[in-house]
Design a protein around this motif. Structure first.
Motif, PDB file in Angstrom:
ATOM      1  N   GLN A 208     -21.407  40.539  94.679  1.00 23.54           N
ATOM      2  CA  GLN A 208     -20.908  39.709  93.583  1.00 23.54           C
ATOM      3  C   GLN A 208     -20.945  40.534  92.304  1.00 23.54           C
ATOM      4  OE1 GLN A 208     -21.529  35.203  91.979  1.00 23.54           O
ATOM      5  NE2 GLN A 208     -23.417  36.314  92.352  1.00 23.54           N
ATOM      6  N   LYS A 209     -19.776  40.800  91.717  1.00 29.88           N
ATOM      7  CA  LYS A 209     -19.687  41.647  90.533  1.00 29.88           C
ATOM      8  C   LYS A 209     -19.044  40.890  89.378  1.00 29.88           C
ATOM      9  CE  LYS A 209     -18.761  45.781  93.360  1.00 29.88           C
ATOM     10  NZ  LYS A 209     -18.360  45.059  94.577  1.00 29.88           N
ATOM     11  N   THR A 210     -19.477  41.247  88.170  1.00 36.55           N
ATOM     12  CA  THR A 210     -18.870  40.736  86.956  1.00 36.55           C
ATOM     13  C   THR A 210     -18.807  41.862  85.935  1.00 36.55           C
ATOM     14  OG1 THR A 210     -19.025  39.073  85.190  1.00 36.55           O
ATOM     15  CG2 THR A 210     -21.101  39.829  86.164  1.00 36.55           C
ATOM     16  N   GLY A 217     -14.524  52.476  76.052  1.00 36.22           N
ATOM     17  CA  GLY A 217     -13.743  53.018  77.153  1.00 36.22           C
ATOM     18  C   GLY A 217     -14.311  52.745  78.524  1.00 36.22           C
ATOM     19  N   HIS A 218     -15.431  52.026  78.602  1.00 35.06           N
ATOM     20  CA  HIS A 218     -16.056  51.690  79.878  1.00 35.06           C
ATOM     21  C   HIS A 218     -15.977  50.185  80.132  1.00 35.06           C
ATOM     22  CE1 HIS A 218     -18.085  55.616  79.232  1.00 35.06           C
ATOM     23  NE2 HIS A 218     -18.134  55.660  80.551  1.00 35.06           N
ATOM     24  N   CYS A 219     -16.119  49.814  81.385  1.00 32.24           N
ATOM     25  CA  CYS A 219     -16.540  48.475  81.781  1.00 32.24           C
ATOM     26  C   CYS A 219     -17.961  48.591  82.307  1.00 32.24           C
ATOM     27  CB  CYS A 219     -15.631  47.897  82.862  1.00 32.24           C
ATOM     28  SG  CYS A 219     -14.019  47.361  82.277  1.00 32.24           S
ATOM     29  N   TYR A 220     -18.791  47.631  81.951  1.00 31.75           N
ATOM     30  CA  TYR A 220     -20.152  47.568  82.454  1.00 31.75           C
ATOM     31  C   TYR A 220     -20.216  46.450  83.483  1.00 31.75           C
ATOM     32  CZ  TYR A 220     -21.178  50.857  78.796  1.00 31.75           C
ATOM     33  OH  TYR A 220     -21.184  51.991  78.026  1.00 31.75           O
ATOM     34  N   VAL A 221     -20.807  46.745  84.626  1.00 29.54           N
ATOM     35  CA  VAL A 221     -20.703  45.877  85.800  1.00 29.54           C
ATOM     36  C   VAL A 221     -22.098  45.441  86.240  1.00 29.54           C
ATOM     37  CG1 VAL A 221     -19.746  45.653  88.115  1.00 29.54           C
ATOM     38  CG2 VAL A 221     -18.714  47.279  86.497  1.00 29.54           C
ATOM     39  N   LEU A 222     -22.333  44.139  86.270  1.00 31.83           N
ATOM     40  CA  LEU A 222     -23.556  43.587  86.841  1.00 31.83           C
ATOM     41  C   LEU A 222     -23.234  43.025  88.215  1.00 31.83           C
ATOM     42  CD1 LEU A 222     -25.158  41.813  83.748  1.00 31.83           C
ATOM     43  CD2 LEU A 222     -25.952  43.902  84.866  1.00 31.83           C
ATOM     44  N   LEU A 236     -26.874  47.270  87.519  1.00 38.38           N
ATOM     45  CA  LEU A 236     -25.945  47.621  86.447  1.00 38.38           C
ATOM     46  C   LEU A 236     -25.249  48.938  86.782  1.00 38.38           C
ATOM     47  CD1 LEU A 236     -24.790  47.297  83.527  1.00 38.38           C
ATOM     48  CD2 LEU A 236     -26.817  48.550  82.735  1.00 38.38           C
ATOM     49  N   HIS A 237     -23.931  48.959  86.642  1.00 36.19           N
ATOM     50  CA  HIS A 237     -23.129  50.182  86.742  1.00 36.19           C
ATOM     51  C   HIS A 237     -22.202  50.258  85.533  1.00 36.19           C
ATOM     52  CE1 HIS A 237     -24.385  49.934  90.947  1.00 36.19           C
ATOM     53  NE2 HIS A 237     -23.912  51.153  91.141  1.00 36.19           N
ATOM     54  N   ARG A 238     -21.659  51.434  85.287  1.00 39.96           N
ATOM     55  CA  ARG A 238     -20.576  51.579  84.323  1.00 39.96           C
ATOM     56  C   ARG A 238     -19.442  52.350  84.993  1.00 39.96           C
ATOM     57  NH1 ARG A 238     -22.785  56.073  79.865  1.00 39.96           N
ATOM     58  NH2 ARG A 238     -22.917  57.848  81.334  1.00 39.96           N
ATOM     59  N   VAL A 239     -18.235  52.087  84.543  1.00 38.50           N
ATOM     60  CA  VAL A 239     -17.059  52.752  85.098  1.00 38.50           C
ATOM     61  C   VAL A 239     -16.027  52.888  83.982  1.00 38.50           C
ATOM     62  CG1 VAL A 239     -16.098  50.542  85.919  1.00 38.50           C
ATOM     63  CG2 VAL A 239     -15.311  52.700  86.932  1.00 38.50           C
ATOM     64  N   ARG A 240     -15.367  54.012  83.908  1.00 38.68           N
ATOM     65  CA  ARG A 240     -14.315  54.185  82.919  1.00 38.68           C
ATOM     66  C   ARG A 240     -13.193  53.178  83.179  1.00 38.68           C
ATOM     67  NH1 ARG A 240     -14.417  59.006  85.121  1.00 38.68           N
ATOM     68  NH2 ARG A 240     -12.165  58.897  85.541  1.00 38.68           N
ATOM     69  N   PHE A 280     -20.582  38.236  82.896  1.00 38.20           N
ATOM     70  CA  PHE A 280     -21.032  39.232  81.927  1.00 38.20           C
ATOM     71  C   PHE A 280     -19.866  39.553  81.002  1.00 38.20           C
ATOM     72  CE2 PHE A 280     -22.593  43.925  81.580  1.00 38.20           C
ATOM     73  CZ  PHE A 280     -23.318  43.629  80.437  1.00 38.20           C
ATOM     74  N   ARG A 281     -20.073  39.425  79.693  1.00 40.01           N
ATOM     75  CA  ARG A 281     -18.995  39.620  78.742  1.00 40.01           C
ATOM     76  C   ARG A 281     -19.474  40.352  77.488  1.00 40.01           C
ATOM     77  NH1 ARG A 281     -16.470  38.775  82.637  1.00 40.01           N
ATOM     78  NH2 ARG A 281     -15.013  37.076  83.059  1.00 40.01           N
ATOM     79  N   ALA A 282     -18.604  41.222  76.944  1.00 38.75           N
ATOM     80  CA  ALA A 282     -18.784  41.725  75.590  1.00 38.75           C
ATOM     81  C   ALA A 282     -18.391  40.602  74.635  1.00 38.75           C
ATOM     82  CB  ALA A 282     -17.919  42.958  75.362  1.00 38.75           C
TER      83      ALA A 282
END
Length: 375
Positions: A208-210, A217-222, A236-240, A280-282
């Protein structure tokens, strides 16, 4: 039904979720029957470990029903849930819903998942469904035949520039075979497959990812396990943003050698627990996390300045509390789940898409406005 495990009706008023009430089959039963042609910011600190007691509670109330026979029946989607809201590149809002049925209730004919319902107004104040992907008949957004009870449950939908992305969990409910990512370049009207991840990656904690779309320039993924009965960490991950469809580009955040760093093996960023839906939101120059908490049962939120903020110590605020049918008022909701943040929300004025399911005809998406989070 629902885009995550729905609440089974309690055997008695106020009983714990997970006990089936008389005459009300659970989600697995309904999905199998359908497949077989049967049932066609900052708040007060929380004392103790997470789950030991309720978090500090906000206030709020219901704005409107977003789905139901009166609201979305004309799109052959009277019974649906989740309604993950994403602002489209053209400024409208797309609500991506989970298991959807026509007919007289949950388990009725024409099972589809996911579907897209549209609101031409992109502001929380005007969030009403006035269209669907498919026109007069909301269509399934991706191929999913539901053979053997499988389904495609959305966990997130988000927009980066002119492109929308949708993350799905695939397989029989709570037995996620894989998750996959899709993209749309026409405001969610058509979707193209990008990539997938195995269901057992990181012990299932990448099912389950959000995604929070940042301005760096990244998305942060929980991510968590997709099973409300299983204790899971929160990874937690980050991806361009230009590499969202490349699984190898997802960089984990973890604790090793006495320090947290990108590239370490992923470790949970908060205390493990039983998670429901996560969002998860900015937001407002920082970040917001909304989720369904299972013990105690409620919807919660945290607000923090950085994706790597310490969530072990960040205060948790309760946004929605459970009650029994007939006793709903304020932010007390019978059988609540979901809790997806509506674009345009602020900490002071937080709007959530909240789902409900406690019998075959009480299965819907509602909009709730939550206030008092900065008190």
């Amino acid at each position: 039904m629902h885009g995550s495990t729905p609440f089974r009706p309690a055997a008695r008023a106020g009983g714990p979720p997970g006990q089936e009430g008389p005459g009300h089959p659970d989600r697995r039963t309904l999905l199998r029957a359908a497949a077989g042609g049967g049932l066609a910011l900052t708040g007060l600190a929380v004392a103790g470990a997470p789950g030991a007691g309720a978090a500090a509670r906000a206030t709020g109330g219901k704005v409107r029903d977003l789905t139901g026979p009166a609201e979305t029946g004309r799109f052959a989607a009277p019974w649906t849930d989740l309604g993950i809201p994403a602002r489209c590149p053209d400024g409208s809002m797309l609500l991506v819903c989970g298991d959807t049925f026509d007919g007289g209730g949950v388990g009725g004919p024409d099972w589809r998942s996911p579907v897209g319902l549209r609101s031409s107004g992109g502001d929380p104040a005007s969030l009403t469904v006035d269209g669907s992907v498919g026109g007069g008949h909301a269509v399934g957004l991706v191929p999913e035949g539901h053979e053997g009870g499988t389904t495609a449950i959305p966990s997130d939908v988000f927009t980066v520039g002119p492109t929308m992305y949708m993350h799905l969990m695939r397989g029989v409910i709570h037995r996620t075979h894989h998750s996959d990512l899709w993209r749309s370049d026409d405001n969610g009207e058509t979707w193209q497959y990008l990539c997938q991840w195995p269901g057992d990656q990181y012990g299932g904690q990448f099912q389950q990812k959000t995604y929070a779309v940042a301005d760096d320039g990244h998305c942060y993924v929980l991510s968590t396990v997709f099973n409300r009965d299983v204790t899971s960490g929160l990874l937690l991950h980050r991806v361009r943003q230009d590499a969202l469809g490349a699984p190898a580009a997802y960089e984990p955040w973890g604790y090793a050698g006495g320090a947290w760093a990108w590239g370490n093996p992923p470790t949970t960023v908060t205390a493990a627990r039983r998670w429901g839906e996560i969002c998860f939101r900015a937001m407002g120059g920082g970040y917001a996390l909304s989720w369904l908490n299972m013990a105690p049962l409620d919807l919660r939120a945290q607000f923090f300045p950085l994706p790597t903020s310490n969530l072990f110590t960040t205060p948790e605020r309760t946004t929605v509390v459970p009650t029994v049918p007939g006793r709903e008022s304020g932010n007390a909701v019978a059988a609540p789940y979901g809790g997806f943040i509506v674009p345009g929300s602020t900490v002071e004025d937080l709007h959530l898409a909240v789902s409900q399911w406690y019998d075959a005809r009480n299965y819907r998406v509602m909009q709730y406005r939550i206030t008092g989070l900065t008190a």
